[in-house]
Structure formats: C-alpha cells, structure tokens
Enzyme design. Sequence first.
Site, PDB file in Angstrom:
ATOM      1  N   LYS A   1       3.264   8.791   9.266  1.00  0.00           N
ATOM      2  CA  LYS A   1       2.960   8.260  10.649  1.00  0.00           C
ATOM      3  C   LYS A   1       4.053   8.704  11.624  1.00  0.00           C
ATOM      4  O   LYS A   1       3.740   9.846  12.194  1.00  0.00           O
ATOM      5  CB  LYS A   1       2.945   6.532  10.267  1.00  0.00           C
ATOM      6  CG  LYS A   1       1.908   6.377   9.257  1.00  0.00           C
ATOM      7  CD  LYS A   1       1.508   4.934   9.068  1.00  0.00           C
ATOM      8  CE  LYS A   1       0.243   4.678   8.513  1.00  0.00           C
ATOM      9  NZ  LYS A   1       0.399   3.930   7.190  1.00  0.00           N
TER      10      LYS A   1
ATOM     11  N   TYR B   1       0.802  -0.969   0.046  1.00  0.00           N
ATOM     12  CA  TYR B   1      -0.143  -0.097  -0.164  1.00  0.00           C
ATOM     13  C   TYR B   1       0.940   1.103  -0.201  1.00  0.00           C
ATOM     14  O   TYR B   1       1.906   1.426   0.748  1.00  0.00           O
ATOM     15  CB  TYR B   1      -0.861   0.002   1.510  1.00  0.00           C
ATOM     16  CG  TYR B   1      -1.850   1.433   1.323  1.00  0.00           C
ATOM     17  CD1 TYR B   1      -2.839   1.392   0.424  1.00  0.00           C
ATOM     18  CD2 TYR B   1      -1.740   1.931   2.303  1.00  0.00           C
ATOM     19  CE1 TYR B   1      -3.834   2.748   0.335  1.00  0.00           C
ATOM     20  CE2 TYR B   1      -2.778   3.239   2.484  1.00  0.00           C
ATOM     21  CZ  TYR B   1      -3.615   3.447   1.495  1.00  0.00           C
ATOM     22  OH  TYR B   1      -4.542   4.404   1.411  1.00  0.00           O
TER      23      TYR B   1
ATOM     24  N   ASP C   1       9.101   2.983   0.441  1.00  0.00           N
ATOM     25  CA  ASP C   1       7.811   3.693   1.027  1.00  0.00           C
ATOM     26  C   ASP C   1       8.276   3.235   2.363  1.00  0.00           C
ATOM     27  O   ASP C   1       7.856   1.917   2.859  1.00  0.00           O
ATOM     28  CB  ASP C   1       6.740   3.216   0.434  1.00  0.00           C
ATOM     29  CG  ASP C   1       5.406   3.853   1.129  1.00  0.00           C
ATOM     30  OD1 ASP C   1       5.610   4.379   2.386  1.00  0.00           O
ATOM     31  OD2 ASP C   1       4.202   3.731   0.546  1.00  0.00           O
TER      32      ASP C   1
HETATM   33  C1  PLP Z   1      -0.050   4.407   5.532  1.00  0.00           C
HETATM   34  C2  PLP Z   1       0.666   4.168   4.462  1.00  0.00           C
HETATM   35  C3  PLP Z   1       0.705   5.149   3.528  1.00  0.00           C
HETATM   36  C4  PLP Z   1      -0.215   6.353   3.530  1.00  0.00           C
HETATM   37  O1  PLP Z   1      -0.059   7.224   4.394  1.00  0.00           O
HETATM   38  P1  PLP Z   1      -1.493   8.124   4.917  1.00  0.00           P
HETATM   39  O2  PLP Z   1      -0.882   9.147   5.774  1.00  0.00           O
HETATM   40  O3  PLP Z   1      -2.461   7.323   5.513  1.00  0.00           O
HETATM   41  O4  PLP Z   1      -1.920   8.934   3.618  1.00  0.00           O
HETATM   42  C5  PLP Z   1       1.360   5.024   2.584  1.00  0.00           C
HETATM   43  N1  PLP Z   1       2.327   3.903   2.577  1.00  0.00           N
HETATM   44  C6  PLP Z   1       2.565   3.185   3.488  1.00  0.00           C
HETATM   45  C7  PLP Z   1       3.549   1.878   3.522  1.00  0.00           C
HETATM   46  C8  PLP Z   1       1.451   3.351   4.700  1.00  0.00           C
HETATM   47  O5  PLP Z   1       1.733   2.075   5.577  1.00  0.00           O
END
Ligand code: PLP
Length: 431
Positions: A269, A146, A241
């Site tokens: 996060k 994701y 990411d």
């Molecule tokens: C949570 C997450 C996102 C998106 O971040 P948001 O602040 O929810 O938009 C992108 N990449 C990873 C790996 C994530 O866990």
Amino acid sequence: MQNTSMSDRDLFLQAQNLLPGGVNSPVRAYGSVGGDPVFIQSGHGAYVLDRQGRRYIDFVCSYGPHILGHSPENITRVIAETAAQGTCFGAATELEVRMAEKVSSHVPSVEMMRFVNSGTEATMSALRVARGFTGRTLMVKFAGCYHGHGDAFLSEAGSGVATLGIPGCAGVPEGVARDTITVPYNNIEAFTDVMRVHGANIAAVFVEPIACNMGMVLPADGFLQTLRKLCDQHGALLVFDEVITGFRVGLGGAQAMFDVRPDLTTFGKIIGGGLPVGAYGGRRDIMNMIAPIGPVYQAGTLSGNSLAMAAGLAMLETLETPDFYPTLEARTARFCNKLRAVLAQHGRTWWISQCASIFHLWPKNNATHAPANYTEIKQADAHAFTPLFLGLLKHGVMIAPSAFEVGFVSNAHIDAILDEAIQAFAKALET
Ligand SMILES: *Cc1c(COP(=O)(O)O)cnc(C)c1O
C-alpha cells in the site's frame, strides 16, 4: 481508447462479460449494497470523479495507499520523470538501495528486506522464509485478519470474505488449510493454549498489529506483548503484517506505536506511492535465508522496478515532513467527533473507532464499547449500512461498499472538505 458515449450500465454489462463480477478485486463489487459499481475516471486530492464528472469525497483512498490523496503533484512528477528513464531492467538499481535504506531507517526491526509487487506476495514470501528458517510447517493467524489471498491465509480472512459470506475458500487444498491455526483476535488465553499444544511446530505467528480488515480492532493491552513473549518461548517467528499500518499510523508503523519488535514485517500500500508494491523484511539472520544467498527461493521480474521505487521514495520523503502525522491524526479525530455528534442527532447508537488517519463506523445498535474481535464485529447490522452507503453516494461521499471496511483520511482531506462530508452523512442518515 475509452468510449465515453457508452452508458455506465452498458459498460458494466461489458465488464461482467470480460472480468469476473466486472471487477479485478472482489471488494470493489457492490453486491452487498446493491446497484452497479461507480466507474471512476480520475482522482485529485480528496476527490474521485466518475465518468459523468460527478465528484465524490473519497474515503476509500484505494484501500490505503493514498495517504497524500490522489495524484499528488510531487509523486506524479517523479513517476513521469522515472518512466522517461526506463521502467525496469532485470538488473540492480540504486533506487532499490535508497528505498531499502529509507524503510530500514524508519523501521529498525527491518534490517534487510526484499521488494515484491503486492502485499499478498509479501506475506506469502514471509511465510515461506519463516518455514525455511525454523524448519517448521504450522502457522497461526487471528480471525478477521487479512494477509492477502495466499492459500495459507484465507481462513476467517476478514472484510472481503465476510462481505461475500464465503465460509472458507474453494481451491485451497485441505492440507494447506490444515497447516493454519486460527485464533480469536485479542484472546490471550486461546493463543496461550495453542502455543502450549503446538508451539514446537509453529513456524510463524502472523498478526495485523492493528486489525484493519474487519472494521478496525485495536490490540488489547498486553496482546502484542504476549505474542512476542510466547513466540520467543517456543521459537516461533512473530510476523507483523503492516501492509496497512506501515507508514499510515506513523513512520515507525504499529510496531513503534506499541513498542513491540517483530522478527519479520510485511509492507505494501503506502510504500508504493500508489503503484503496485510490497516488501517483507526483518532480522538479518532470517533474511539471509533467501536466494541467492540462502535456500529459500523467491523471485520477481518486476520486483523493485524503478517506477514503484521512485514513487515510494517520494512518498516516504513527503511523510517525513515535520508534524505530518500529528496534523493528519488531529483532523481525523475532529472529523470522527463530528461524525459521532451527527449519529447521535439522528438517534444512531453506532460506534466510531479511530486510530491515526484510519476510522471505522460500526453499525451496531446500542454499541457500548469498541469491537474486540471478529465475532463482535460481525454483529453489525449490515442492513443499516446499505441505505447509509447509498445515501452518501447520492450526496457525494464515497466509502467502501461494506460495513467491514475501514475509511482512510488523507492529507488532502482538509477540514473544509471533511465538514462537507459531515453534511453528507447528516443527509444520508435522514433517509
Ligand atoms: C491489503 C492487505 C494485504 C494484501 O495486499 P495486496 O497488495 O492487496 O495483495 C495484506 N495484508 C494486509 C493487512 C492488507 O491490508
């Protein structure tokens, strides 16, 4: 004003009338487990409290940010002090420079960065700058990873869409979807084939260096190294990411853990200290493509706002405490071992994965090895998950309402609290 006399049922009805599904992010809905979502009133340390004052040991931790638990005193104080001095100015501040300096000092591949307001914004912007830098269009992602809800990233995008059983995503133009090539995680052969055929047209390869949005899948030996090697061979940018793994698995993130240097990294996060934030950064020559010095436009009214910068800085300074990560990891490992024992006692042959303070319970019967990719993860017995989830809730433990989400242990989850959680698991498994 809050209306404390309104029942949860009525509040949820009103929520559904005003907010799609009654929530502001689909992963919070209880659709797959049944019942109405719990409304949270407050969070303190390892606990959240609902509107009735019922207390739950919280392993959701807001899906990642709360590595210190809820409302840690040093961060809430900094937020209040900063707010009293003004929250945002539409002008440069020293806090932004200090926060960038801090991130870069721990993650040396991030020579320059830009702060945004969510992980989604970070990945979308990283993709744009990768396309601007390379002059190419295609991107590669891995099934089950994701990267936020940007159009380009929603193919086989892990937990949120898997829980809802949505095949693709309505509203994403076909042309945009066509520019994304999806490859099975950990499949070096498939990736090599894609690069052989499309390598010259690929702007970026996006990967969660530890996949945490399809349960948890660790990178196989040599997987990340192969991505690095083939990206170099074909002139594509490698983007890690680290929105979850950044400052979660250690100060240097997954890139330090596996010793692979990406071209660009995205954060979110944890680096916001519980406030909305994201960041993307990496090689200086690439980041110099961004406006105002380069032709890739990306902007934000609230980007780098003082509240998020101050909270993030206080967070990262706390994480620099000696032994912070080893202690947290040891506690999580001890908890996972007890969980394995409880599962065995109750005749469950499920799999517990753990990395640093992240864990995942894979409810697959007769699981004999950790899941290696999205196809395997989806073999989970989703029906077995629901009674466990509801039983845990009844006994005061909150996990995410999906078999495809990981759990997070925070610094506030001391052994005694984790042992309480083990008791709740034992009771929930009896039902
Ligand atoms: C949570 C997450 C996102 C998106 O971040 P948001 O602040 O929810 O938009 C992108 N990449 C990873 C790996 C994530 O866990």
